[in-house]
Design a protein around this motif. Sequence first.
Motif, PDB file in Angstrom:
ATOM      1  N   ASN A  57       0.817  -1.210   0.000  1.00 28.61           N
ATOM      2  CA  ASN A  57       0.000   0.000   0.000  1.00 28.61           C
ATOM      3  C   ASN A  57       0.852   1.262   0.000  1.00 28.61           C
ATOM      4  O   ASN A  57       0.357   2.359   0.291  1.00 28.61           O
ATOM      5  CB  ASN A  57      -0.975   0.008   1.188  1.00 28.61           C
ATOM      6  CG  ASN A  57      -0.302   0.336   2.512  1.00 28.61           C
ATOM      7  OD1 ASN A  57       0.878   0.050   2.700  1.00 28.61           O
ATOM      8  ND2 ASN A  57      -1.044   0.926   3.430  1.00 28.61           N
ATOM      9  N   CYS A 142       0.212  -4.194  11.431  1.00 31.60           N
ATOM     10  CA  CYS A 142      -0.600  -3.047  11.036  1.00 31.60           C
ATOM     11  C   CYS A 142      -1.735  -3.473  10.111  1.00 31.60           C
ATOM     12  O   CYS A 142      -1.531  -3.609   8.903  1.00 31.60           O
ATOM     13  CB  CYS A 142       0.283  -1.995  10.351  1.00 31.60           C
ATOM     14  SG  CYS A 142      -0.639  -0.564   9.747  1.00 31.60           S
ATOM     15  N   VAL A 144      -4.221  -1.737   9.045  1.00 31.76           N
ATOM     16  CA  VAL A 144      -4.489  -0.699   8.052  1.00 31.76           C
ATOM     17  C   VAL A 144      -3.578  -0.894   6.842  1.00 31.76           C
ATOM     18  O   VAL A 144      -3.975  -0.686   5.695  1.00 31.76           O
ATOM     19  CB  VAL A 144      -4.288   0.703   8.663  1.00 31.76           C
ATOM     20  CG1 VAL A 144      -4.392   1.790   7.599  1.00 31.76           C
ATOM     21  CG2 VAL A 144      -5.313   0.954   9.766  1.00 31.76           C
ATOM     22  N   CYS A 145      -2.335  -1.335   7.101  1.00 32.37           N
ATOM     23  CA  CYS A 145      -1.371  -1.555   6.023  1.00 32.37           C
ATOM     24  C   CYS A 145      -1.677  -2.810   5.219  1.00 32.37           C
ATOM     25  O   CYS A 145      -1.581  -2.801   3.987  1.00 32.37           O
ATOM     26  CB  CYS A 145       0.044  -1.696   6.582  1.00 32.37           C
ATOM     27  SG  CYS A 145       0.615  -0.349   7.620  1.00 32.37           S
ATOM     28  N   GLU A 167      -9.450  -4.044  16.955  1.00 34.36           N
ATOM     29  CA  GLU A 167      -8.704  -4.559  15.810  1.00 34.36           C
ATOM     30  C   GLU A 167      -9.401  -5.768  15.201  1.00 34.36           C
ATOM     31  O   GLU A 167      -9.456  -5.923  13.971  1.00 34.36           O
ATOM     32  CB  GLU A 167      -7.278  -4.907  16.225  1.00 34.36           C
ATOM     33  CG  GLU A 167      -6.348  -5.136  15.053  1.00 34.36           C
ATOM     34  CD  GLU A 167      -4.904  -4.782  15.388  1.00 34.36           C
ATOM     35  OE1 GLU A 167      -4.032  -5.625  15.176  1.00 34.36           O
ATOM     36  OE2 GLU A 167      -4.670  -3.636  15.856  1.00 34.36           O
ATOM     37  N   PHE A 170     -12.255  -4.687  13.049  1.00 35.43           N
ATOM     38  CA  PHE A 170     -11.743  -4.161  11.781  1.00 35.43           C
ATOM     39  C   PHE A 170     -11.391  -5.319  10.842  1.00 35.43           C
ATOM     40  O   PHE A 170     -11.755  -5.321   9.653  1.00 35.43           O
ATOM     41  CB  PHE A 170     -10.512  -3.298  12.053  1.00 35.43           C
ATOM     42  CG  PHE A 170      -9.868  -2.720  10.817  1.00 35.43           C
ATOM     43  CD1 PHE A 170     -10.245  -1.479  10.327  1.00 35.43           C
ATOM     44  CD2 PHE A 170      -8.877  -3.415  10.140  1.00 35.43           C
ATOM     45  CE1 PHE A 170      -9.648  -0.941   9.182  1.00 35.43           C
ATOM     46  CE2 PHE A 170      -8.273  -2.901   8.998  1.00 35.43           C
ATOM     47  CZ  PHE A 170      -8.667  -1.658   8.523  1.00 35.43           C
ATOM     48  N   LEU A 282      -2.239   8.533  11.818  1.00 36.17           N
ATOM     49  CA  LEU A 282      -2.249   7.250  11.144  1.00 36.17           C
ATOM     50  C   LEU A 282      -0.815   6.850  10.821  1.00 36.17           C
ATOM     51  O   LEU A 282      -0.117   7.544  10.091  1.00 36.17           O
ATOM     52  CB  LEU A 282      -3.075   7.362   9.859  1.00 36.17           C
ATOM     53  CG  LEU A 282      -3.532   6.083   9.177  1.00 36.17           C
ATOM     54  CD1 LEU A 282      -4.402   5.248  10.112  1.00 36.17           C
ATOM     55  CD2 LEU A 282      -4.304   6.422   7.906  1.00 36.17           C
ATOM     56  N   GLN A 284       1.393   5.490   8.846  1.00 36.25           N
ATOM     57  CA  GLN A 284       1.500   5.038   7.473  1.00 36.25           C
ATOM     58  C   GLN A 284       2.663   5.737   6.775  1.00 36.25           C
ATOM     59  O   GLN A 284       2.980   6.900   7.077  1.00 36.25           O
ATOM     60  CB  GLN A 284       0.217   5.343   6.709  1.00 36.25           C
ATOM     61  CG  GLN A 284      -1.013   4.632   7.243  1.00 36.25           C
ATOM     62  CD  GLN A 284      -0.990   3.155   6.943  1.00 36.25           C
ATOM     63  OE1 GLN A 284      -1.048   2.739   5.790  1.00 36.25           O
ATOM     64  NE2 GLN A 284      -0.903   2.346   7.988  1.00 36.25           N
TER      65      GLN A 284
END
Length: 309
Positions: A57, A142, A144-145, A167, A170, A282, A284
Amino acid sequence: MLGEMPISSPGHEFDVAIVGGGPAGLAAGMYLARFLHSVIVVDAGDARAKLIPKSHNCPGFPDGVGGSELLGRLKAQAQRYGAGVVDGRVAGAKKRDGTFVLTTTFGTIRARRVVLATGIVDKAPAIEGLEEAVAAGTVRLCPVCDAYEAVGKRIGVVGPEHLALKEALFLKEYSGQVTLLANYPEDISDAARGMASAGGIEIWDTVEDLVARATGFGVVMADGAPMRELDVVYPAMGSDVRSELAVALGAECDAQGYVLVSRHLETSTAGLYAIGDVAEGLNQIAVAFGHAATAATHIHNALQSRPES
């Protein structure tokens, strides 16, 4: 040229000193060098990005890029424009008469501005072979990653319930089998159990050990039940924020240790900036790049006495 300067000489002065050689610090070094400032990046060699086996990503890398490769590219780019990237650690910092004085493992350096890109350290369970599991992608840090890479897999989440449940919920969007792992039934409250059940999340209450395998984990149960299997484990245990230097320089931090910054990433200590994971947000790579560009431009305008919009 900066490359010809005796970077390790005690007392050497720079326009900007950057503490941290991760994506945020190296990108800031590149920007500031292209703004024609003398810049030194102090790299302790422990960037969180090194743990990334391959990121899919990170913008601009459709086939993915490993953390070490990305850091190498960023370092080369910063050095190409004249930033000095030096291996070492900053042991102490103070501000004297408007100038920052950093005590490092290779001598004392002074700078008109300082950028902290010191990051965070993820907390993880005591799993034998943890580093190898992270490299193999069977422990992921992670969602999100990389939750996309765990689509359809058997996922276990470990950590205190307020973090682990969030988590797990999610990750439930990516897999039909997401499980909270606990050592004892009392580790997860009735309220959390109700939320987990409503979200279709299992709870394994008597996990004694996680045995790393080439393609996942065997889960040893303390109640004598047969070993269970997982493909991926996500630790949801929080992190330690590397904000010690910010505190030493008088910068304000929140209750978790994240450095508080303005919209230009400047801290409450004038001339001191915090970018990347050390500033709450965030965590990232793309955010780190944005922080770097924002802080570097503000620093450049400030050093040139130009108003910042």
